[in-house]
Design a protein around this motif. Structure first.
Motif, PDB file in Angstrom:
ATOM      1  N   ARG A  35      -3.665 -27.685 -19.297  1.00  0.00           N
ATOM      2  CA  ARG A  35      -4.686 -27.199 -18.379  1.00  0.00           C
ATOM      3  C   ARG A  35      -4.585 -27.979 -17.070  1.00  0.00           C
ATOM      4  O   ARG A  35      -4.319 -29.183 -17.067  1.00  0.00           O
ATOM      5  CB  ARG A  35      -6.102 -27.375 -18.953  1.00  0.00           C
ATOM      6  CG  ARG A  35      -6.360 -26.619 -20.246  1.00  0.00           C
ATOM      7  CD  ARG A  35      -6.443 -25.132 -20.007  1.00  0.00           C
ATOM      8  NE  ARG A  35      -6.815 -24.406 -21.216  1.00  0.00           N
ATOM      9  CZ  ARG A  35      -5.949 -23.953 -22.106  1.00  0.00           C
ATOM     10  NH1 ARG A  35      -4.653 -24.182 -21.923  1.00  0.00           N
ATOM     11  NH2 ARG A  35      -6.355 -23.285 -23.167  1.00  0.00           N
ATOM     12  N   SER A  36      -4.835 -27.286 -15.962  1.00  0.00           N
ATOM     13  CA  SER A  36      -4.825 -27.944 -14.659  1.00  0.00           C
ATOM     14  C   SER A  36      -5.751 -27.194 -13.715  1.00  0.00           C
ATOM     15  O   SER A  36      -5.890 -25.970 -13.811  1.00  0.00           O
ATOM     16  CB  SER A  36      -3.405 -27.981 -14.074  1.00  0.00           C
ATOM     17  OG  SER A  36      -3.388 -28.665 -12.835  1.00  0.00           O
ATOM     18  N   GLY A  37      -6.372 -27.911 -12.813  1.00  0.00           N
ATOM     19  CA  GLY A  37      -7.234 -27.299 -11.810  1.00  0.00           C
ATOM     20  C   GLY A  37      -7.288 -28.153 -10.564  1.00  0.00           C
ATOM     21  O   GLY A  37      -7.462 -29.372 -10.646  1.00  0.00           O
ATOM     22  N   GLU A  38      -7.117 -27.537  -9.402  1.00  0.00           N
ATOM     23  CA  GLU A  38      -7.107 -28.265  -8.134  1.00  0.00           C
ATOM     24  C   GLU A  38      -7.852 -27.458  -7.073  1.00  0.00           C
ATOM     25  O   GLU A  38      -8.021 -26.236  -7.196  1.00  0.00           O
ATOM     26  CB  GLU A  38      -5.674 -28.535  -7.662  1.00  0.00           C
ATOM     27  CG  GLU A  38      -4.837 -29.358  -8.621  1.00  0.00           C
ATOM     28  CD  GLU A  38      -5.309 -30.775  -8.783  1.00  0.00           C
ATOM     29  OE1 GLU A  38      -6.035 -31.268  -7.883  1.00  0.00           O
ATOM     30  OE2 GLU A  38      -4.967 -31.408  -9.806  1.00  0.00           O
ATOM     31  N   SER A  39      -8.268 -28.133  -6.021  1.00  0.00           N
ATOM     32  CA  SER A  39      -8.925 -27.460  -4.904  1.00  0.00           C
ATOM     33  C   SER A  39      -8.572 -28.189  -3.612  1.00  0.00           C
ATOM     34  O   SER A  39      -8.181 -29.359  -3.621  1.00  0.00           O
ATOM     35  CB  SER A  39     -10.442 -27.432  -5.095  1.00  0.00           C
ATOM     36  OG  SER A  39     -10.973 -28.745  -5.118  1.00  0.00           O
TER      37      SER A  39
END
Length: 269
Positions: A35-39
Motif C-alpha cells: 500500500r502507498s499514498g502520497e500528496s
C-alpha cells in the motif's frame, strides 16, 4: 509541471511451502501486500492540465492546486519447482505456476481560486477530478531462482520471474465544478473497461545466510536484497484534448514499477 512524488512505503509477503516426496519437487504459495499514498500541493499562479477543456475554469489561472494518489497492489503466487546442484557451490531452482494480481490506483486533483472570465472569485471557484484505475486478473508464471555459495552459510542469490496475466482494466473518471455558492456541476464523467494480457516481470538479488540445525532436520534462513517489479501498460491517465468535439481525449500509456529493499526470514522443517 507539478507532480505527486512517491516516497518509501512498507509492504509484506507471507509464504508457505511443502517438499513433495516425489523427485525432490516442492510447492510454494506466496502472498504479497503493498500500500502507498502520497500528496502534493502548490500555491501561486497555476494553469490546470487535468480539466475538461469545455469547462470555463479550464482556461483560468487558479491560485492553488493539490494532487493526492493512493495505490493498492497485491498478488498471490503458486509455484512448483525443483532445486538441484549444478556444482558444489551453485544451485538452480526452475519453477512454473500461476499468479493472481489485484492493482488499484486512485488519483484526486483539486483546483481552487483564480478568476472566472473577467470577474475575480478568489478562493471560491473549485474544480475536483477523481481518476480510478484498476486491473485484476490471473495467468501463468515461470522463473528461475539461483544461489551462489560463498562458504560458512553465506551465499548470493538471484531471482527472476515472468508472468502473463489475463485480466480486465477499468478506468473511471469524474470531474466536478463548484460555484461560489458551492453548487456542484458534473462537467465530465467517463467509464471504460477492456480485457487484455499484461506482462509482469520480477527481479531480485541480494545476500543470504543459512544455518542447518539438529542433523540438518531444520534450517534458518535470513536474506537481504533488492527487488524490482514491472507491470507493463498498467499506468493510464485520461486527458481531454478538444473543447469543441465532446468525447475527444487521449489515454496516456505507461508502465508501473516498484523497486526497493526486501528482508526475508524463513524456517524449514
Amino acid at each position: 509541471v507539478k507532480n505527486v512524488s512517491y516516497d518509501w512505503s512498507w509492504g509484506w509477503r507471507a509464504g508457505l511451502g511443502y517438499n513433495l516426496p516425489h523427485d525432490g519437487w516442492d510447492m510454494l504459495l506466496n502472498y504479497t501486500w503493498f500500500r502507498s499514498g502520497e500528496s502534493s500541493k502548490t500555491d501561486g499562479a497555476v494553469h490546470q492540465i487535468w480539466t475538461n477543456p469545455t469547462d470555463n475554469v479550464a482556461t483560468a489561472v487558479v491560485n492553488r492546486a493539490k494532487g493526492k494518489t493512493s495505490l493498492h497492489f497485491d498478488y498471490l503466487d503458486f509455484q512448483m519447482g525443483r532445486e538441484f546442484f549444478v556444482s558444489k557451490w551453485l544451485t538452480l531452482r526452475p519453477f512454473v505456476g500461476a499468479r493472481g494480481l489485484w492493482a488499484h490506483r486512485n488519483m484526486t486533483v483539486k483546483y481552487r481560486g483564480g478568476e472566472l472570465g473577467a470577474a475575480p472569485f478568489a478562493d471560491v471557484i473549485k474544480l475536483k477530478e477523481k481518476l480510478n484505475n484498476r486491473f485484476c486478473g490471473g495467468g501463468l508464471l515461470t522463473g528461475l531462482d539461483t544461489q551462489w555459495g560463498l562458504g560458512e552459510g553465506w551465499s548470493v542469490y538471484g531471482q527472476f520471474a515472468l508472468s502473463l496475466i489475463y485480466g480486465t482494466q477499468r478506468l473511471h473518471e469524474k470531474q466536478d465544478q463548484y460555484s461560489p455558492a458551492n453548487a456542484r456541476t458534473r462537467i465530465a464523467h467517463f467509464k471504460d473497461h477492456w480485457t487484455n494480457v499484461r506482462t509482469m516481470t520480477d527481479l531480485g538479488a541480494g545476500l543470504r545466510w543459512d544455518r542447518l540445525l539438529d542433523n540438518d532436520y531444520y534450517r534458518i534462513r535470513l536474506q537481504l536484497g533488492w527487488e524490482q517489479h514491472i507491470l507493463a501498460g498498467f499506468d493510464k491517465d485520461i486527458n481531454f484534448v478538444d473543447d469543441v468535439v465532446q468525447g475527444k481525449f487521449t489515454i496516456n500509456q505507461g508502465d508501473f514499477a516498484l523497486s526497493g529493499l526486501s528482508f526475508q526470514a524463513r524456517f524449514d522443517f
